[in-house]
Design a protein around this motif. Structure first.
Motif, mmCIF file in Angstrom:
data_model
loop_
_atom_site.group_PDB
_atom_site.id
_atom_site.type_symbol
_atom_site.label_atom_id
_atom_site.label_comp_id
_atom_site.label_asym_id
_atom_site.label_seq_id
_atom_site.Cartn_x
_atom_site.Cartn_y
_atom_site.Cartn_z
ATOM 1 N N SER A 84 0.867 -1.171 0.000
ATOM 2 C CA SER A 84 0.000 0.000 0.000
ATOM 3 C C SER A 84 0.904 1.220 0.000
ATOM 4 O O SER A 84 1.602 1.479 0.984
ATOM 5 N N GLY A 85 0.897 1.939 -1.120
ATOM 6 C CA GLY A 85 1.825 3.054 -1.265
ATOM 7 C C GLY A 85 3.236 2.505 -1.211
ATOM 8 O O GLY A 85 3.538 1.505 -1.852
ATOM 9 N N PRO A 86 4.078 3.091 -0.405
ATOM 10 C CA PRO A 86 5.458 2.598 -0.341
ATOM 11 C C PRO A 86 5.657 1.467 0.671
ATOM 12 O O PRO A 86 6.756 0.953 0.815
ATOM 13 N N PHE A 87 4.603 1.057 1.368
ATOM 14 C CA PHE A 87 4.766 0.112 2.472
ATOM 15 C C PHE A 87 4.376 -1.315 2.102
ATOM 16 O O PHE A 87 3.426 -1.557 1.372
ATOM 17 N N TYR A 88 5.111 -2.244 2.660
ATOM 18 C CA TYR A 88 4.924 -3.683 2.461
ATOM 19 C C TYR A 88 4.292 -4.240 3.723
ATOM 20 O O TYR A 88 4.748 -3.965 4.834
ATOM 21 N N CYS B 161 -2.083 -8.709 9.533
ATOM 22 C CA CYS B 161 -1.074 -8.103 8.660
ATOM 23 C C CYS B 161 -0.495 -6.874 9.355
ATOM 24 O O CYS B 161 -1.209 -6.144 10.043
ATOM 25 N N TYR B 162 0.797 -6.645 9.183
ATOM 26 C CA TYR B 162 1.439 -5.478 9.762
ATOM 27 C C TYR B 162 2.480 -4.938 8.795
ATOM 28 O O TYR B 162 2.985 -5.651 7.939
ATOM 29 N N ARG B 163 2.777 -3.654 8.942
ATOM 30 C CA ARG B 163 3.748 -2.999 8.067
ATOM 31 C C ARG B 163 5.129 -3.527 8.385
ATOM 32 O O ARG B 163 5.565 -3.531 9.532
ATOM 33 N N SER B 164 5.829 -3.983 7.338
ATOM 34 C CA SER B 164 7.100 -4.650 7.550
ATOM 35 C C SER B 164 8.272 -3.939 6.877
ATOM 36 O O SER B 164 9.405 -4.158 7.235
ATOM 37 N N GLY B 165 8.012 -3.135 5.885
ATOM 38 C CA GLY B 165 9.097 -2.469 5.168
ATOM 39 C C GLY B 165 8.544 -1.716 3.985
ATOM 40 O O GLY B 165 7.365 -1.361 3.935
ATOM 41 N N GLU B 166 9.411 -1.469 3.012
ATOM 42 C CA GLU B 166 9.012 -0.742 1.819
ATOM 43 C C GLU B 166 8.904 -1.676 0.632
ATOM 44 O O GLU B 166 9.663 -2.624 0.511
ATOM 45 N N CYS B 167 7.936 -1.403 -0.260
ATOM 46 C CA CYS B 167 7.745 -2.228 -1.464
ATOM 47 C C CYS B 167 8.866 -1.996 -2.469
ATOM 48 O O CYS B 167 9.450 -0.981 -2.527
#
Length: 61
Positions: free
Chosen positions: A34-38, A55-61
């Motif tokens: 989602s956007g820049p986030f993985y 699900c949780y934010r883990s890094g950048e796509c």
């Protein structure tokens, strides 16, 4: 290299019990970007039954 692998397999067979198809393990599973986030989630398999957390934010796509 193949001979070393076969030797390692033989040693492992003697030292460790046979693995079952229902071995307990944990692994990460991709959810979405989602956007820049993985986003990903942590899943577990215990006794052949699997479950995953949120699900949780883990890094950048």
């Amino acid at each position: 290299m193949n001979a070393v692998r076969k030797l390692g397999d033989k040693v492992l067979e003697r030292l460790a019990p046979s693995a079952t198809a229902q071995a307990d393990t944990s692994f990460y599973k991709f959810c979405y970007c989602s956007g820049p986030f993985y986003y990903r989630k942590l899943c577990h398999v215990v006794g052949g039954i699997s479950s995953c957390g949120a699900c949780y934010r883990s890094g950048e796509c």
